[in-house]
Design a protein around this motif. Structure first.
Motif, PDB file in Angstrom:
ATOM      1  N   SER A  90       2.914 125.307  58.331  1.00 28.16           N
ATOM      2  CA  SER A  90       2.523 124.375  59.392  1.00 28.16           C
ATOM      3  C   SER A  90       3.597 123.312  59.614  1.00 28.16           C
ATOM      4  O   SER A  90       3.852 122.902  60.757  1.00 28.16           O
ATOM      5  CB  SER A  90       1.192 123.714  59.048  1.00 28.16           C
ATOM      6  OG  SER A  90       1.277 122.998  57.820  1.00 28.16           O
ATOM      7  N   SER A  91       4.258 122.869  58.539  1.00 30.76           N
ATOM      8  CA  SER A  91       5.335 121.882  58.676  1.00 30.76           C
ATOM      9  C   SER A  91       6.529 122.491  59.397  1.00 30.76           C
ATOM     10  O   SER A  91       7.154 121.846  60.257  1.00 30.76           O
ATOM     11  CB  SER A  91       5.764 121.366  57.299  1.00 30.76           C
ATOM     12  OG  SER A  91       4.704 120.709  56.646  1.00 30.76           O
ATOM     13  N   ILE A  92       6.863 123.730  59.052  1.00 28.33           N
ATOM     14  CA  ILE A  92       7.968 124.401  59.736  1.00 28.33           C
ATOM     15  C   ILE A  92       7.636 124.588  61.208  1.00 28.33           C
ATOM     16  O   ILE A  92       8.487 124.401  62.086  1.00 28.33           O
ATOM     17  CB  ILE A  92       8.270 125.757  59.054  1.00 28.33           C
ATOM     18  CG1 ILE A  92       8.738 125.531  57.616  1.00 28.33           C
ATOM     19  CG2 ILE A  92       9.328 126.522  59.838  1.00 28.33           C
ATOM     20  CD1 ILE A  92       9.031 126.816  56.864  1.00 28.33           C
TER      21      ILE A  92
ATOM     22  N   VAL B 146      11.398 116.667  56.706  1.00 22.57           N
ATOM     23  CA  VAL B 146      10.195 116.837  57.532  1.00 22.57           C
ATOM     24  C   VAL B 146       9.321 117.999  57.084  1.00 22.57           C
ATOM     25  O   VAL B 146       8.167 118.094  57.510  1.00 22.57           O
ATOM     26  CB  VAL B 146      10.587 117.036  59.019  1.00 22.57           C
ATOM     27  CG1 VAL B 146      11.274 115.804  59.549  1.00 22.57           C
ATOM     28  CG2 VAL B 146      11.479 118.253  59.201  1.00 22.57           C
ATOM     29  N   CYS B 147       9.869 118.881  56.241  1.00 19.10           N
ATOM     30  CA  CYS B 147       9.087 120.002  55.694  1.00 19.10           C
ATOM     31  C   CYS B 147       9.292 120.055  54.187  1.00 19.10           C
ATOM     32  O   CYS B 147       9.892 121.012  53.663  1.00 19.10           O
ATOM     33  CB  CYS B 147       9.502 121.332  56.316  1.00 19.10           C
ATOM     34  SG  CYS B 147       9.577 121.349  58.097  1.00 19.10           S
ATOM     35  N   PRO B 148       8.853 119.042  53.444  1.00 20.23           N
ATOM     36  CA  PRO B 148       9.115 119.008  52.004  1.00 20.23           C
ATOM     37  C   PRO B 148       8.512 120.205  51.294  1.00 20.23           C
ATOM     38  O   PRO B 148       7.548 120.811  51.757  1.00 20.23           O
ATOM     39  CB  PRO B 148       8.450 117.698  51.559  1.00 20.23           C
ATOM     40  CG  PRO B 148       7.434 117.396  52.613  1.00 20.23           C
ATOM     41  CD  PRO B 148       8.001 117.922  53.892  1.00 20.23           C
ATOM     42  N   LEU B 149       9.120 120.565  50.171  1.00 15.14           N
ATOM     43  CA  LEU B 149       8.606 121.668  49.373  1.00 15.14           C
ATOM     44  C   LEU B 149       7.177 121.376  48.947  1.00 15.14           C
ATOM     45  O   LEU B 149       6.811 120.229  48.688  1.00 15.14           O
ATOM     46  CB  LEU B 149       9.490 121.884  48.141  1.00 15.14           C
ATOM     47  CG  LEU B 149      10.965 122.224  48.414  1.00 15.14           C
ATOM     48  CD1 LEU B 149      11.734 122.327  47.115  1.00 15.14           C
ATOM     49  CD2 LEU B 149      11.088 123.505  49.203  1.00 15.14           C
ATOM     50  N   VAL B 150       6.388 122.433  48.875  1.00 18.14           N
ATOM     51  CA  VAL B 150       4.974 122.270  48.548  1.00 18.14           C
ATOM     52  C   VAL B 150       4.803 121.543  47.223  1.00 18.14           C
ATOM     53  O   VAL B 150       3.935 120.687  47.056  1.00 18.14           O
ATOM     54  CB  VAL B 150       4.274 123.641  48.520  1.00 18.14           C
ATOM     55  CG1 VAL B 150       2.843 123.499  48.030  1.00 18.14           C
ATOM     56  CG2 VAL B 150       4.295 124.268  49.911  1.00 18.14           C
ATOM     57  N   GLY B 151       5.654 121.829  46.269  1.00 20.26           N
ATOM     58  CA  GLY B 151       5.543 121.188  44.960  1.00 20.26           C
ATOM     59  C   GLY B 151       5.889 119.717  44.982  1.00 20.26           C
ATOM     60  O   GLY B 151       5.527 118.969  44.082  1.00 20.26           O
TER      61      GLY B 151
ATOM     62  N   GLU C 170       4.472 109.102  56.800  1.00 19.75           N
ATOM     63  CA  GLU C 170       5.925 109.080  56.636  1.00 19.75           C
ATOM     64  C   GLU C 170       6.585 110.160  57.493  1.00 19.75           C
ATOM     65  O   GLU C 170       7.604 109.913  58.156  1.00 19.75           O
ATOM     66  CB  GLU C 170       6.284 109.279  55.159  1.00 19.75           C
ATOM     67  CG  GLU C 170       7.782 109.372  54.877  1.00 19.75           C
ATOM     68  CD  GLU C 170       8.518 108.095  55.210  1.00 19.75           C
ATOM     69  OE1 GLU C 170       9.746 108.143  55.330  1.00 19.75           O
ATOM     70  OE2 GLU C 170       7.869 107.031  55.352  1.00 19.75           O
ATOM     71  N   VAL C 171       6.025 111.359  57.482  1.00 26.50           N
ATOM     72  CA  VAL C 171       6.569 112.435  58.313  1.00 26.50           C
ATOM     73  C   VAL C 171       6.455 112.082  59.785  1.00 26.50           C
ATOM     74  O   VAL C 171       7.371 112.332  60.587  1.00 26.50           O
ATOM     75  CB  VAL C 171       5.852 113.766  58.003  1.00 26.50           C
ATOM     76  CG1 VAL C 171       6.269 114.851  58.999  1.00 26.50           C
ATOM     77  CG2 VAL C 171       6.153 114.222  56.579  1.00 26.50           C
ATOM     78  N   GLU C 172       5.348 111.466  60.160  1.00 25.11           N
ATOM     79  CA  GLU C 172       5.166 111.048  61.549  1.00 25.11           C
ATOM     80  C   GLU C 172       6.225 110.038  61.953  1.00 25.11           C
ATOM     81  O   GLU C 172       6.777 110.087  63.066  1.00 25.11           O
ATOM     82  CB  GLU C 172       3.767 110.445  61.719  1.00 25.11           C
ATOM     83  CG  GLU C 172       3.359 110.203  63.162  1.00 25.11           C
ATOM     84  CD  GLU C 172       3.074 111.488  63.899  1.00 25.11           C
ATOM     85  OE1 GLU C 172       3.284 111.511  65.144  1.00 25.11           O
ATOM     86  OE2 GLU C 172       2.661 112.471  63.255  1.00 25.11           O
ATOM     87  N   ARG C 173       6.537 109.113  61.066  1.00 24.14           N
ATOM     88  CA  ARG C 173       7.561 108.110  61.351  1.00 24.14           C
ATOM     89  C   ARG C 173       8.922 108.766  61.531  1.00 24.14           C
ATOM     90  O   ARG C 173       9.719 108.376  62.407  1.00 24.14           O
ATOM     91  CB  ARG C 173       7.615 107.085  60.206  1.00 24.14           C
ATOM     92  CG  ARG C 173       8.583 105.930  60.439  1.00 24.14           C
ATOM     93  CD  ARG C 173       8.852 105.162  59.173  1.00 24.14           C
ATOM     94  NE  ARG C 173       9.515 105.990  58.163  1.00 24.14           N
ATOM     95  CZ  ARG C 173      10.823 106.271  58.185  1.00 24.14           C
ATOM     96  NH1 ARG C 173      11.589 105.795  59.164  1.00 24.14           N
ATOM     97  NH2 ARG C 173      11.361 107.014  57.245  1.00 24.14           N
TER      98      ARG C 173
END
Length: 459
Positions: free
Chosen positions: A89-91, A126-131, A148-151
């Motif tokens: 979803s992030s990608i 913007v697409c940090p690793l799941v871990g 934070e991602v929204e910013r």
């Protein structure tokens, strides 16, 4: 003991989870060998959960829709575990942003961009690793991380708008393909100071600045003070201030070079070989400041001393000699002249290296076959040197001689079959434009230097 966590594996056995990750995702969809699949699992243990394997499968599907085949994903085993460990979803959200009006990148170009290693920082942001994500028990990301991602997305949207409106860039997909991290730069402290410096202090025309930055977007991340040090050093070695804008407009990468480790060794070498007017020499061949002294300049200079009687004079008259490939052009042509018993020691260097292959063969080597003999010589020389490298690499290979004979036969057949076609296709002399520039004595940039600067622009 054989059951996984109820909320993560749905009560399936460890063998079932392992089988889905290995045979379903890695070996099935990506076609990896079992040995390579195990290596990926060691660096991507999240695949051994139901959620992790499903997410990885969705990432593969998403990238396949973006013109990245599973086979190409499998080839890059270094970045593969990182891609499979990201949230689909992030990608997808990043893909939506890149294809929106902010960037307008075609979908067919987004997939290849995301799988590149130099895009890792953008993905990590913007697409940090799941871990690395702070997750709640149900697997959802915390509100703080979402904010934070929204910013970050808001900041990237602002940066894209500034690049278009304030800097004047039109082809943001091209810029992003060359410098994926450009969207993470701060518009106030990184981008605008660079654009203003190029316009106000270097004197590059307003309309030319976007073209300069599009051709070399890495410049946007360079500190302005470092650029000033480069410019001050060029003035110090007597490069005319009037020529600075022309030089950096054509070769903006020079502004990123380190003065102490890259430029000063080159200048010291030029003085050592007898170049007195360093400023004029550098003005005629600006990229020389980025050449390696040990790997490029010294070997070419030593070879020129062997084949040219007046090499000290010739190098000052024709600085662009240093820009030609030593093995592919310089040595090949001088060896051919030696074979033809032509007195190459008294020939001007530019006469030998600056023209196209057909013109060299017919006008300099005096062949009458439109370059056929020279192309045969080039292919035979390439084959011999390739065999030498293979022998050095393989050591005592019992089949080496037989393989070389087979390769020689196949090479000869290929050459005889396609050589004339190649000559016909390439009969248009690639040196015509350079020759016309040299004959005019002045290029469109205003340099009266025998065409040297125009040649640099072409190469």
């Amino acid at each position: 003991a054989r059951r996984g966590r109820e909320g993560d594996s749905g009560g399936e056995t460890v063998e079932e989870t392992f089988g889905r990750a290995m045979e379903g995702v890695l070996m099935g969809r990506l076609g990896l060998r079992r040995y390579d699949a195990r290596k990926v699992l060691r660096t991507c243990p999240g695949l051994l959960t139901m959620r992790g394997s499903h997410s990885a499968s969705q990432v593969i599907t998403l990238l396949s829709d973006l013109s990245v085949s599973p086979q190409s994903l499998a080839r890059d085993k270094t970045s593969l575990p990182l891609l499979l460990s990201r949230s689909p979803s992030s990608i997808f959200r990043l893909v939506a942003f890149l294809s929106s009006d902010a960037i307008r990148m075609p979908l067919s170009k987004i997939g290849p961009l995301l799988r590149r290693s130099d895009s890792a920082r953008l993905l990590d942001t913007v697409c940090p690793l799941v871990g690395q994500q702070q997750q709640m028990d149900d697997g959802t990301v915390t509100t703080q991380q979402c904010d934070e991602v929204e910013r970050i997305f808001d900041a990237m949207w602002e940066t894209a708008g500034l690049l278009r409106k304030e800097v004047g860039m039109r082809d943001l997909p091209k810029v992003l393909a060359a410098h994926p991290n450009v969207l993470l730069l701060n518009s106030t402290t990184d981008i605008l100071p660079v654009a203003n410096y190029l316009r106000a202090e270097l004197g590059i025309w307003y309309d030319d600045v976007p073209r300069v930055l599009e051709s070399f977007p890495t410049l946007l991340g360079v500190d302005v003070n470092d650029m000033r040090r480069v410019v001050d050093y060029l003035v110090e070695i007597d490069v005319s201030e009037e020529d600075l804008a022309k030089i950096f407009r054509a070769f903006p990468n020079l502004l990123t070079l380190d003065v102490e480790t890259r430029m000063k060794p080159v200048v010291a070498f030029l003085r050592e070989i007898g170049v007195k007017n360093i400023g004029r020499f550098v003005t005629r061949l600006p990229p020389i400041l980025g050449y390696s002294v040990e790997e490029e300049l010294v070997p070419k200079w030593e070879y020129l001393a062997q084949v040219c009687q007046f090499h000290e004079f010739e190098i000052v008259r024709f600085p662009s000699y240093f820009s030609y490939p030593l093995e592919k052009v310089i040595m090949t042509r001088y060896e051919y002249l030696r074979k033809k018993l032509i007195p190459y020691h008294v020939l001007n260097v530019d006469t030998v290296v600056s023209c196209g292959d057909v013109e060299f063969a017919t006008r300099i080597a005096e062949d009458t076959d439109d370059g056929f003999a020279f192309m045969m010589f080039v292919n035979e020389r390439r084959r011999r040197r390739g065999n030498v490298r293979k022998k050095r690499g393989s050591g005592n290979d019992k089949d080496g001689g037989r393989n070389n004979d087979d390769e020689r036969m196949r090479s000869s057949q290929r050459v005889q079959k396609i050589m004339k076609d190649e000559i016909a296709r390439n009969n248009v002399d690639t040196g015509t434009q350079m020759r016309s520039t040299r004959e005019s004595g002045e290029d469109d940039q205003g340099f009266d230097n025998g065409g040297t600067f125009q040649f640099c622009l072409q190469t």
